[in-house]
Enzyme design. Sequence first.
Site, short mmCIF file in Angstrom:
data_model
loop_
_atom_site.label_atom_id
_atom_site.label_comp_id
_atom_site.label_asym_id
_atom_site.label_seq_id
_atom_site.Cartn_x
_atom_site.Cartn_y
_atom_site.Cartn_z
N TYR A 115 41.88 48.86 44.50
CA TYR A 115 41.22 47.64 44.02
C TYR A 115 42.25 46.76 43.35
O TYR A 115 43.36 47.19 43.02
CB TYR A 115 40.06 47.96 43.08
CG TYR A 115 40.46 48.38 41.69
CD1 TYR A 115 40.56 47.45 40.65
CD2 TYR A 115 40.74 49.71 41.39
CE1 TYR A 115 40.92 47.83 39.37
CE2 TYR A 115 41.10 50.09 40.12
CZ TYR A 115 41.19 49.16 39.11
OH TYR A 115 41.56 49.52 37.84
N CYS A 116 41.89 45.48 43.16
CA CYS A 116 42.75 44.53 42.45
C CYS A 116 41.86 43.69 41.54
O CYS A 116 40.92 44.22 40.95
CB CYS A 116 43.55 43.68 43.44
SG CYS A 116 42.56 42.73 44.59
N LYS A 117 42.11 42.39 41.46
CA LYS A 117 41.27 41.54 40.61
C LYS A 117 40.06 41.03 41.37
O LYS A 117 38.96 40.99 40.84
CB LYS A 117 42.08 40.37 40.06
CG LYS A 117 41.28 39.49 39.12
CD LYS A 117 42.13 38.41 38.49
CE LYS A 117 41.29 37.59 37.51
NZ LYS A 117 42.10 36.59 36.82
N GLY A 119 39.86 41.46 45.23
CA GLY A 119 39.66 42.12 46.53
C GLY A 119 40.66 41.81 47.62
O GLY A 119 40.76 42.56 48.59
N TYR A 144 38.17 44.40 40.10
CA TYR A 144 38.01 44.45 38.65
C TYR A 144 37.04 43.40 38.13
O TYR A 144 36.30 43.65 37.17
CB TYR A 144 39.35 44.33 37.93
CG TYR A 144 39.16 44.57 36.46
CD1 TYR A 144 38.93 45.85 35.98
CD2 TYR A 144 39.10 43.51 35.56
CE1 TYR A 144 38.67 46.09 34.63
CE2 TYR A 144 38.85 43.73 34.21
CZ TYR A 144 38.63 45.02 33.76
OH TYR A 144 38.36 45.25 32.44
#
Length: 153
Positions: A115-117, A119, A144
């Site tokens: 995951y990231c901020k 997607g 996130y």
Amino acid sequence: MLKSSFGAILKTRLPTTSASRAGQPLAMTLRWYTEKAFQPNITFEELQERIQADKPDSFTLIDVREPGELREGIIPTATNVPLSQFADAFAANHEDFEDKLGFEKPATSDEVIVYCKAGARSAAAMEYLKSLGYARVRNYPGSYMEWASKTMK
């Protein structure tokens, strides 16, 4: 998850001839069912349930955001491998990976969730891991931002 889903698929009535699923060969039909069983994306609800199940060895959760972004918070059980270092990290042998990142390098057979901020970077990380042979890699597209909005109320 893949093994149990695949087992359930085998118990269903699959065609036994080569003329199956709209005229496709049986091998293509099995591939279609298998790909449908293992979903490349994971939802908030499923990820939350997996984390709360307290089985940290059943998957590796990787945050691909850059270190400065981690001030916002991190999803429980996650470890950070910034996307800018991702290729170098996964090119390293197991010992160097662990020395540099502080956790064991997942095997290509392990389930890895990225995951990231928002997607996009995690989708790129997922595709990269697939290119290295990781068969059970998943993306949390809500990333996130969704996690924080649903857990920090």
